[in-house]
Design a protein around this motif. Structure first.
Motif, PDB file in Angstrom:
ATOM      1  N   VAL A  77       0.862  -1.176   0.000  1.00 27.80           N
ATOM      2  CA  VAL A  77       0.000   0.000   0.000  1.00 27.80           C
ATOM      3  C   VAL A  77       0.895   1.220   0.000  1.00 27.80           C
ATOM      4  O   VAL A  77       1.812   1.320   0.816  1.00 27.80           O
ATOM      5  CB  VAL A  77      -0.924   0.022   1.245  1.00 27.80           C
ATOM      6  CG1 VAL A  77      -1.810   1.251   1.227  1.00 27.80           C
ATOM      7  CG2 VAL A  77      -1.764  -1.236   1.326  1.00 27.80           C
ATOM      8  N   ALA A  78       0.648   2.136  -0.923  1.00 25.69           N
ATOM      9  CA  ALA A  78       1.408   3.385  -1.011  1.00 25.69           C
ATOM     10  C   ALA A  78       2.914   3.132  -1.091  1.00 25.69           C
ATOM     11  O   ALA A  78       3.708   3.845  -0.487  1.00 25.69           O
ATOM     12  CB  ALA A  78       1.070   4.301   0.159  1.00 25.69           C
ATOM     13  N   GLY A  79       3.306   2.075  -1.793  1.00 25.85           N
ATOM     14  CA  GLY A  79       4.719   1.800  -2.026  1.00 25.85           C
ATOM     15  C   GLY A  79       5.434   1.035  -0.925  1.00 25.85           C
ATOM     16  O   GLY A  79       6.614   0.747  -1.045  1.00 25.85           O
ATOM     17  N   GLU A  80       4.745   0.678   0.155  1.00 20.59           N
ATOM     18  CA  GLU A  80       5.358  -0.047   1.268  1.00 20.59           C
ATOM     19  C   GLU A  80       4.646  -1.384   1.481  1.00 20.59           C
ATOM     20  O   GLU A  80       3.443  -1.485   1.305  1.00 20.59           O
ATOM     21  CB  GLU A  80       5.254   0.769   2.566  1.00 20.59           C
ATOM     22  CG  GLU A  80       6.023   2.064   2.551  1.00 20.59           C
ATOM     23  CD  GLU A  80       7.522   1.861   2.621  1.00 20.59           C
ATOM     24  OE1 GLU A  80       7.971   0.863   3.232  1.00 20.59           O
ATOM     25  OE2 GLU A  80       8.244   2.686   2.048  1.00 20.59           O
ATOM     26  N   TRP A  81       5.410  -2.404   1.876  1.00 18.73           N
ATOM     27  CA  TRP A  81       4.824  -3.704   2.177  1.00 18.73           C
ATOM     28  C   TRP A  81       4.420  -3.748   3.646  1.00 18.73           C
ATOM     29  O   TRP A  81       5.203  -3.397   4.520  1.00 18.73           O
ATOM     30  CB  TRP A  81       5.830  -4.816   1.887  1.00 18.73           C
ATOM     31  CG  TRP A  81       6.040  -5.048   0.438  1.00 18.73           C
ATOM     32  CD1 TRP A  81       7.086  -4.605  -0.317  1.00 18.73           C
ATOM     33  CD2 TRP A  81       5.190  -5.756  -0.455  1.00 18.73           C
ATOM     34  NE1 TRP A  81       6.931  -5.003  -1.619  1.00 18.73           N
ATOM     35  CE2 TRP A  81       5.769  -5.703  -1.725  1.00 18.73           C
ATOM     36  CE3 TRP A  81       3.976  -6.424  -0.300  1.00 18.73           C
ATOM     37  CZ2 TRP A  81       5.200  -6.309  -2.840  1.00 18.73           C
ATOM     38  CZ3 TRP A  81       3.403  -7.024  -1.421  1.00 18.73           C
ATOM     39  CH2 TRP A  81       4.006  -6.958  -2.655  1.00 18.73           C
ATOM     40  N   TYR A  82       3.186  -4.211   3.912  1.00 15.83           N
ATOM     41  CA  TYR A  82       2.658  -4.342   5.266  1.00 15.83           C
ATOM     42  C   TYR A  82       2.174  -5.772   5.470  1.00 15.83           C
ATOM     43  O   TYR A  82       1.531  -6.352   4.596  1.00 15.83           O
ATOM     44  CB  TYR A  82       1.478  -3.381   5.488  1.00 15.83           C
ATOM     45  CG  TYR A  82       1.869  -1.941   5.435  1.00 15.83           C
ATOM     46  CD1 TYR A  82       2.335  -1.279   6.566  1.00 15.83           C
ATOM     47  CD2 TYR A  82       1.754  -1.212   4.251  1.00 15.83           C
ATOM     48  CE1 TYR A  82       2.689   0.051   6.527  1.00 15.83           C
ATOM     49  CE2 TYR A  82       2.110   0.131   4.199  1.00 15.83           C
ATOM     50  CZ  TYR A  82       2.579   0.751   5.348  1.00 15.83           C
ATOM     51  OH  TYR A  82       2.935   2.074   5.296  1.00 15.83           O
ATOM     52  N   ALA A  83       2.445  -6.319   6.650  1.00 18.64           N
ATOM     53  CA  ALA A  83       1.951  -7.649   6.992  1.00 18.64           C
ATOM     54  C   ALA A  83       0.460  -7.576   7.271  1.00 18.64           C
ATOM     55  O   ALA A  83      -0.019  -6.604   7.845  1.00 18.64           O
ATOM     56  CB  ALA A  83       2.683  -8.186   8.220  1.00 18.64           C
ATOM     57  N   VAL A  84      -0.273  -8.595   6.843  1.00 21.78           N
ATOM     58  CA  VAL A  84      -1.691  -8.687   7.172  1.00 21.78           C
ATOM     59  C   VAL A  84      -1.769  -8.983   8.662  1.00 21.78           C
ATOM     60  O   VAL A  84      -1.121  -9.913   9.160  1.00 21.78           O
ATOM     61  CB  VAL A  84      -2.387  -9.788   6.343  1.00 21.78           C
ATOM     62  CG1 VAL A  84      -3.818  -9.975   6.790  1.00 21.78           C
ATOM     63  CG2 VAL A  84      -2.319  -9.432   4.855  1.00 21.78           C
ATOM     64  N   ASN A  85      -2.535  -8.201   9.391  1.00 25.78           N
ATOM     65  CA  ASN A  85      -2.514  -8.253  10.842  1.00 25.78           C
ATOM     66  C   ASN A  85      -3.704  -8.989  11.450  1.00 25.78           C
ATOM     67  O   ASN A  85      -3.886  -8.977  12.647  1.00 25.78           O
ATOM     68  CB  ASN A  85      -2.452  -6.821  11.396  1.00 25.78           C
ATOM     69  CG  ASN A  85      -2.018  -6.775  12.837  1.00 25.78           C
ATOM     70  OD1 ASN A  85      -1.555  -7.759  13.373  1.00 25.78           O
ATOM     71  ND2 ASN A  85      -2.185  -5.640  13.462  1.00 25.78           N
ATOM     72  N   ALA A  86      -4.519  -9.594  10.658  1.00 27.40           N
ATOM     73  CA  ALA A  86      -5.681 -10.336  11.167  1.00 27.40           C
ATOM     74  C   ALA A  86      -6.142 -11.290  10.081  1.00 27.40           C
ATOM     75  O   ALA A  86      -5.743 -11.175   8.928  1.00 27.40           O
ATOM     76  CB  ALA A  86      -6.803  -9.386  11.529  1.00 27.40           C
ATOM     77  N   ARG A  87      -6.983 -12.217  10.454  1.00 28.63           N
ATOM     78  CA  ARG A  87      -7.542 -13.126   9.459  1.00 28.63           C
ATOM     79  C   ARG A  87      -8.625 -12.389   8.688  1.00 28.63           C
ATOM     80  O   ARG A  87      -9.607 -11.951   9.256  1.00 28.63           O
ATOM     81  CB  ARG A  87      -8.130 -14.351  10.133  1.00 28.63           C
ATOM     82  CG  ARG A  87      -8.683 -15.340   9.115  1.00 28.63           C
ATOM     83  CD  ARG A  87      -9.097 -16.606   9.754  1.00 28.63           C
ATOM     84  NE  ARG A  87      -7.891 -17.298  10.180  1.00 28.63           N
ATOM     85  CZ  ARG A  87      -7.916 -18.421  10.893  1.00 28.63           C
ATOM     86  NH1 ARG A  87      -9.058 -18.936  11.270  1.00 28.63           N
ATOM     87  NH2 ARG A  87      -6.800 -19.006  11.233  1.00 28.63           N
ATOM     88  N   PRO A  88      -8.428 -12.229   7.390  1.00 30.16           N
ATOM     89  CA  PRO A  88      -9.438 -11.482   6.589  1.00 30.16           C
ATOM     90  C   PRO A  88     -10.748 -12.235   6.501  1.00 30.16           C
ATOM     91  O   PRO A  88     -10.822 -13.408   6.623  1.00 30.16           O
ATOM     92  CB  PRO A  88      -8.795 -11.385   5.209  1.00 30.16           C
ATOM     93  CG  PRO A  88      -7.373 -11.760   5.363  1.00 30.16           C
ATOM     94  CD  PRO A  88      -7.273 -12.578   6.607  1.00 30.16           C
TER      95      PRO A  88
END
Length: 88
Positions: A77-88
């Motif tokens: 998102v917006a050029g940065e990688w973020y870990a998914v923080n919950a079960r979608p």
């Protein structure tokens, strides 16, 4: 049907070929993720000790159910990688 006008990038860790010692290696596989939208949440700051602050930025992603993104994936998102923080 609600349109999905935004595209985010998702990467998932998958098992690769064994190395020369027979250990399973891991690699990242990227794919597109069509979403309804996403919004940046409020940034929070915590003081961890003297001269050490922790800043957390979170995003909420609005996506169709069953999109195949799991809690061990990462989203760009917006050029940065973020870990998914919950079960979608």
């Amino acid at each position: 049907m609600i349109p999905t006008p935004y595209t985010l990038r998702v990467r998932s860790k998958v098992d690769g070929d064994p190395d020369e010692f027979g250990n399973v290696t891991s690699t990242w596989v990227e794919r597109d993720w069509l979403v309804h939208g996403y919004v940046e949440g409020p940034a929070t700051t915590e003081q961890l000790g003297s001269n050490r602050d922790l800043s957390v930025v979170s995003y909420t992603v609005l996506a169709p159910a069953g999109s195949g993104v799991g809690e061990y994936d990462e989203v760009r998102v917006a050029g940065e990688w973020y870990a998914v923080n919950a079960r979608p």
